[in-house]
Design a protein around this motif. Structure first.
Motif, PDB file in Angstrom:
ATOM      1  N   GLU A  98       0.808  -1.229   0.000  1.00 34.20           N
ATOM      2  CA  GLU A  98       0.000   0.000   0.000  1.00 34.20           C
ATOM      3  C   GLU A  98       0.835   1.271   0.000  1.00 34.20           C
ATOM      4  O   GLU A  98       0.292   2.368   0.074  1.00 34.20           O
TER       5      GLU A  98
ATOM      6  N   ILE B 141       2.938   4.099   1.796  1.00 35.27           N
ATOM      7  CA  ILE B 141       2.925   4.579   3.184  1.00 35.27           C
ATOM      8  C   ILE B 141       1.556   4.310   3.802  1.00 35.27           C
ATOM      9  O   ILE B 141       0.527   4.408   3.129  1.00 35.27           O
TER      10      ILE B 141
ATOM     11  N   ASN C 116      -4.691   5.111   3.998  1.00 32.89           N
ATOM     12  CA  ASN C 116      -5.125   4.171   2.955  1.00 32.89           C
ATOM     13  C   ASN C 116      -6.610   3.864   3.089  1.00 32.89           C
ATOM     14  O   ASN C 116      -7.253   4.277   4.062  1.00 32.89           O
TER      15      ASN C 116
ATOM     16  N   TYR D 267      -7.514   4.856  -8.155  1.00 28.67           N
ATOM     17  CA  TYR D 267      -6.488   4.735  -7.122  1.00 28.67           C
ATOM     18  C   TYR D 267      -5.394   3.715  -7.439  1.00 28.67           C
ATOM     19  O   TYR D 267      -4.415   3.621  -6.706  1.00 28.67           O
TER      20      TYR D 267
END
Ligand SMILES: C[S@@+](CC[C@H](N)C(=O)[O-])C[C@H]1O[C@@H](n2cnc3c(N)ncnc32)[C@H](O)[C@@H]1O
Length: 582
Positions: A105, A107, A269, A374
């Motif tokens: 993912e 950070i 996230n 994304y």
């Protein structure tokens, strides 16, 4: 020393030593230490050995040094970001939030202690966000009339061109060059990896539109202001990169600022439907009383719609777009001081225990939308859907009936005020995650398959009813098309066999768009694929497989829904579930 067969064993040994080392680093350095070098070192070291045909005298010393340097490099960059944020008035508690690197993912934000529902874990000053109003490029942007995302993309390129002189240098140094969303994939990758998926056409169109935007709006500025703008930072690649960052990390700030980059908030996230934290804002004092969300929403929709040309993916994203990277004005739970409209906040919406990742939500999005905006997908995403284009339905019709028959039945279906999703030029029918087709598709198939005499009778009845179609046409339709009392629109169960057969044919036609590889081959390929090293392949396989699973469910639905019509049973009236708005 050249690499030989014997050497490849050493490469394998090297790799296993590396893995042991990484595990060790992980234990010592915490979550970030071991993982961060996974992608870089683990795979780079043996590959380098093979490529250059030699081994470093002590792989572990090399690895250790490299790991350290990667770790400390990120550590330094994170420290620089924190330093920059403190200097700009960002507020968060160092004992509450930690930032770590993960191979999957990037950070991530973790709770360093127990966080409680309602707690404000971060505050971000609006003035420190990178927007078209705060950027040094504001004048150029306003003079050129660059609106919305176009203006923000220009602001990002402009600030990047200033490097260390940009007021956002401390923020920009930690941003990736670009996000791995499909608009930055090569055309070959788009055609190869997304073939047949819900994203294929959308991304092809996006790429063309983004290029045209750049050519029309950005390129001329380079000639107008050559002394102020270095073309190296405003090329088409830089524009695509900026667009990828905007799609994956921009937030709607308020009516005055519009969309912008919000440092700190953009480190969280996403988890579908299970977020821990919400992004909130109060309208700025410069604004009128208008609802912030609505105003910006409108601007966003106009631009996104233009970009996606009514793509179904975008429509489903937009439908859920009031959450995610958007403002939630929640005056009850928010502890933003009533008059502090200059700050944005991240507020916990549930308790989170120490050591776990703190997730935001970008919306209730299916995998096509997640990948589109994304650059990632989720394995079991219950918001996935698949669409069947009207074009495909018409193709099936022409394999069964004359053009005249098909045209007449479709226009009759429209006369009864039915429609598909999307616009006239790109109509489609949704198949839900459970494999259930949209009711409008079932009705169209029913009408298409009606025997001529029943159809003419119905056509006549509707014509006589004239303008009262809305009231009596539907009743006529119900009585004529759905004589089976077991048919229930809410469950869409017990369909006539010919409609089920039509659905099965449509499922086959839709499936053939994926090319020659079977779903089983896709599943095997996914098993062999690494998310970290082959991100594009991995995510496109997850998307393909999940879409194909929905087609499988559609087939099951069609096989199980079949019932021979029983004309003698009492008739049940169909109630319309959707209504055309235009
Ligand atoms: C707003 S940023 C979040 C912070 C980001 N991880 C970073 O390194 O700065 C959004 C990006 O994070 C990554 N991301 C967010 N949630 C993810 C998830 N659940 N799985 C994989 N990647 C995710 C994607 O690359 C996405 O484009």
């Amino acid at each position: 020393m050249r690499v030989c067969e014997h050497d490849s064993l050493r490469v394998r040994k090297w790799k296993s030593e590396l893995l042991a080392f990484l595990a060790e680093t992980k234990r010592h350095c915490g979550i970030g230490g071991g993982n961060l070098c996974n992608s870089e070192t683990l795979y780079a070291a043996p590959a380098m050995a093979s490529r250059y045909g030699y081994y470093l005298p002590s792989p572990l010393i090399f690895i250790e040094n490299r790991t350290r340097s990667v770790y400390f490099c990120l550590h330094r960059r994170l420290r620089a970001l924190k330093h920059w944020m403190k200097s700009k008035g960002f507020q968060w508690s160092d004992d509450a939030l930690g930032f770590v690197e993960t191979p999957e993912e990037g950070i991530a934000v973790r709770a360093l202690r127990e966080l409680k529902e309602g707690e404000v874990v971060a505050k971000m000053p609006k003035e420190a966000c990178l927007t078209t109003k705060t950027s040094g490029a504001r004048e150029i942007i306003e003079e050129a009339g660059l609106d919305g995302h176009l203006g923000l993309a220009f602001a990002i390129m402009y600030e990047r061109s200033l490097a260390g002189d940009s007021p956002w240098a401390g923020y920009l140094q930690l941003l990736p060059d670009q996000e791995c969303v499909p608009i930055v994939w090569t055309l070959h990758e788009v055609n190869h990896l997304l073939c047949g998926t819900e994203l294929h056409q959308t991304v092809q169109e996006d790429k063309t539109l983004i290029y045209e935007d750049w050519k029309e709006n950005i390129l001329p500025l380079l000639d107008l202001a050559p002394s102020k703008l270095n073309p190296k930072f405003f090329g088409i690649e830089q524009y695509f990169a900026a667009k990828s960052l905007i799609s994956s990390r921009s937030f709607e700030i308020d009516d005055y600022h519009g969309f912008g980059m919000v440092p700190l908030a953009d480190l969280f996230n996403h988890k579908t439907g299970a977020e821990d934290v919400h992004f909130t804002a109060m309208p700025s004092n410069d604004e009128s009383d208008t609802d912030v969300d609505d105003c910006n929403n409108e601007e966003g929709i106009v631009e996104e719609e233009a970009l996606a040309q009514n793509s179904s993916i975008y429509m489903s994203e937009l439908n859920t777009a009031n959450i995610g990277n958007r403002i939630v004005i929640d005056s009850e739970s928010s502890s933003v001081s009533e008059d502090d409209t200059s700050m944005l906040e991240m507020i916990m919406i549930k308790d989170v225990s120490s050591g776990t990742e703190v997730f935001n939500t970008y919306g209730l999005l299916g995998n096509a939308a997640l990948l589109h905006r994304y650059g990632f997908t989720e394995q079991d995403n219950s918001y996935d859907i698949i669409n069947i284009d009207m074009k495909l339905v018409l193709q099936w019709c022409s394999s069964m009936f004359s053009d005249r028959h098909s045209r007449a039945r479709v226009s009759f279906w429209r006369r009864l005020d039915y429609s598909a999703c999307g616009s006239q030029n790109s109509e489609y029918f949704e198949i839900s995650f459970d494999g259930e087709p949209q009711i409008e598709l079932l009705i169209l198939l029913h009408i298409m398959l009606l025997p001529d005499d029943a159809y003419h009778k119905l056509d006549l009845s509707v014509s006589i009813a004239g303008n009262c179609v809305e009231s009596s046409g539907t009743t006529l339709l119900n009585d004529n098309i759905f004589p089976n009392k077991a048919f229930n629109t809410s469950k869409k169960s017990m369909l006539p066999k010919n409609v089920c057969d039509a659905l099965l044919s449509l499922a086959d036609m839709r499936e053939s768009l994926y090319g020659l590889k079977s779903i089983e081959e896709d599943i095997e390929a996914l098993g062999r694929c690494s998310l970290v090293r082959e991100k594009k392949l991995y995510n496109s396989l997850v998307l393909r497989i999940n879409e194909r699973k929905i087609l499988r469910k559609l087939r099951n639905y069609a096989s199980q829904s079949f019932k021979t019509p029983n004309h003698s049973s009492p008739r049940k009236k169909l109630k319309r579930t959707t209504k055309r708005t235009s």
